[in-house]
Design an enzyme around this catalytic site. Structure first.
Site, PDB file in Angstrom:
ATOM      1  N   GLY A 230       3.273  -3.892  -9.657  1.00 36.48           N
ATOM      2  CA  GLY A 230       3.154  -5.296  -9.279  1.00 36.48           C
ATOM      3  C   GLY A 230       4.450  -5.966  -8.854  1.00 36.48           C
ATOM      4  CD  GLU A 272       1.066   2.826 -14.790  1.00 39.43           C
ATOM      5  OE1 GLU A 272       0.565   3.567 -15.627  1.00 39.43           O
ATOM      6  OE2 GLU A 272       0.449   1.879 -14.299  1.00 39.43           O
ATOM      7  N   GLY A 274       5.092   1.278  -7.746  1.00 39.95           N
ATOM      8  CA  GLY A 274       4.920   2.078  -6.542  1.00 39.95           C
ATOM      9  C   GLY A 274       5.686   1.413  -5.414  1.00 39.95           C
ATOM     10  NE  ARG A 275       3.257  -4.012  -3.261  1.00 38.59           N
ATOM     11  CZ  ARG A 275       2.120  -3.836  -2.593  1.00 38.59           C
ATOM     12  NH1 ARG A 275       2.156  -3.682  -1.296  1.00 38.59           N
ATOM     13  NH2 ARG A 275       0.959  -3.839  -3.204  1.00 38.59           N
ATOM     14  NE  ARG A 310       0.271  -3.206   1.903  1.00 38.94           N
ATOM     15  CZ  ARG A 310       0.865  -4.356   2.139  1.00 38.94           C
ATOM     16  NH1 ARG A 310       1.600  -4.501   3.222  1.00 38.94           N
ATOM     17  NH2 ARG A 310       0.766  -5.352   1.309  1.00 38.94           N
ATOM     18  CE1 TYR A 314      -5.675  -4.666   0.294  1.00 39.12           C
ATOM     19  CE2 TYR A 314      -3.574  -3.884   1.135  1.00 39.12           C
ATOM     20  CZ  TYR A 314      -4.649  -3.737   0.295  1.00 39.12           C
ATOM     21  OH  TYR A 314      -4.694  -2.661  -0.545  1.00 39.12           O
ATOM     22  CB  CYS A 341     -13.826   1.758  18.497  1.00 40.31           C
ATOM     23  SG  CYS A 341     -13.364   3.016  19.692  1.00 40.31           S
TER      24      CYS A 341
END
Ligand SMILES: *Cc1c(COP(=O)(O)O)cnc(C)c1O
Length: 429
Positions: A230, A272, A274-275, A310, A314, A341
């Site tokens: 996060g 934990e 990631g980003r 992404r 989003y 498409c």
């Protein structure tokens, strides 16, 4: 202004051997950041970062992180196997899955991974699948309601499919204690991509207070608290980057105020992320191949949402630099599109950019996490290569691009495809 970690000349050199599109990673950035994360939490004796494998499941990059003591956060059988392949086993793996297939628990347990149960019903599911509990287990907490940080960032755990209520978590711990579990962990992931140094410290406060209550009421020995992911990154030029050193200090303050006085100062902290670990150190490199002038101005590139999903799912912002035109005025307004498409296949909508000529190399920023890994094969698009730029300027292909033969490999009874694609230009691209 957002900077690229590679020059146009270096990109031209790489493109001669690896055609666009491809994801490029910056080894120097990954290493410096991993060292900074380690240092920020070095005050906590048992601290460990478990890299969220789903963010960037490449064994070469995972092995670089491993040099800094980083383990693997997995949520599927494949991610467990990948972790094992780079030598992460035992307590170097956190298995934080949800809606879990029981056979995945069996393999996680075989590897000695720390299993983080998502739901109260998973206590029985785990026991039925594995037969008995290991000495260490973890549970995921969901506080419910609306979670609001002091700076206004909000998310809605009440609407989230993850985690247990406090009562459920206590019940899960009590059951597992009666079945021989000795060490307990608490995990929670409440808000994604936070751009504030307050998120981890405030979450830590919530979890530390919970840990004190749980240990007192259940008698379960809590040995670690997992702040999960996060921590965000500045996708937009005007975003302010998080400072991991300040975040680490903020967590330390909460630790000393809540856990130490409660006699729980031996608790290990886990993250934990990631980003934050790889996001800014990756870029999608693509070439402008078409322009269209209809109601709007469109630039078509050779990458598409299958390489970076992404923006399509989003509406996420990814900054774009036109290589060689870093200082040119942004006189044009473009939609930058891929070839799917699907009209959502746009890397940028109404983006102010310098005039783009066909053949220009576009550098799409911050694709190092949840970029390549979300790739898919819609419209028969193939996954791109991944290239690692070393600190000394040399580079290496760390995953080759998919070929059409890879796409056809799952049609077991149609080996004829192998014959058909032979000799088709670009079929093996
Ligand atoms: C996705 C995920 C992470 C990593 O999240 P980031 O926002 O990339 O830091 C960590 N833990 C779990 C359980 C996740 O699902």
């Amino acid at each position: 202004m957002k900077k690229t970690f590679v020059t146009k000349e270096k990109l031209q050199e790489i493109i001669k051997e690896v055609p666009t599109p491809f994801h490029l990673y910056d080894e120097k950035g990954i290493r410096e950041n991993a060292a900074a994360v380690k240092k920020a939490f070095s005050w906590n004796k048992g601290y460990r970062e478990y890299f969220a494998v789903k963010a960037e499941p490449n064994p070469v990059l995972m092995s670089i992180l491993k040099e800094y003591g980083v383990g693997s956060d997995c949520s599927s059988l494949t991610e467990l196997i990948l972790s094992r392949a780079i030598g992460n086993t035992g307590d170097m793996i956190m298995f934080s899955s949800n809606d879990t297939d029981p056979y995945e628990y069996v393999y996680a347990n075989e590897l000695g991974a720390i299993v983080n149960l998502d739901d109260l019903t998973m206590v029985k599911c785990f026991e039925d699948a594995v037969g008995q509990f290991p000495k260490t287990m973890s549970c995921r907490f969901n506080p419910g309601g609306i979670y609001q940080l002091s700076n206004g960032i909000m998310d809605n755990p009440g609407d989230s499919k993850y985690g247990m209520t406090e009562e459920q978590l206590k019940e899960a711990f009590t059951i597992m204690k009666s079945k021989g579990v000795e060490n307990f962990g608490i995990h929670s992931f409440l808000v994604s991509n936070t751009l504030t140094n307050d998120y981890y410290p405030e979450l830590a406060r919530t979890l530390f207070e919970l840990a004190v209550r749980v240990q007192k009421e259940t008698g379960c020995h809590i040995t670690f608290i997992n702040l999960s992911g996060g921590v965000g990154i500045p996708y937009k030029p005007e975003d302010k980057a998080n400072d991991i050193a300040i975040i680490g200090e903020g967590v330390r303050k909460a630790f000393e105020e809540i856990l130490v006085p409660a006699g729980m100062g031996d608790i290990a902290l886990y993250t934990e992320m990631g980003r934050f670990m790889t996001g800014p150190y990756g870029a999608l490199i693509t070439t402008a191949i078409h322009e269209k002038h209809i109601m709007k101005e469109y630039i078509g590139v050779d990458a598409c949402a299958a390489n970076l999903m992404r923006p399509a799912i989003y509406g996420a912002y990814h900054h774009i630099t036109v290589m060689g035109k870093e200082d040119a005025p942004a006189t044009e307004t473009y939609d930058v599109t891929g070839s799917l498409c699907e009209n959502c296949d746009k890397f940028a909508v109404d983006r102010k950019l310098p005039k783009i000529d066909m053949g220009d190399i576009l550098y799409i920023h911050d694709t190092g996490a949840h970029g390549f890994s979300m790739g898919y094969n819609y419209n028969g698009k193939l996954r791109s290569a991944e290239v690692l730029l070393h600190e000394d300027g040399t580079w290496e292909v760390i995953r080759r691009a998919e070929k059409t033969t890879d796409y056809f490999a799952t049609f077991d009874n149609m080996p004829v495809y192998e014959e058909i694609v032979k000799g088709i230009p670009n079929a093996d691209k």
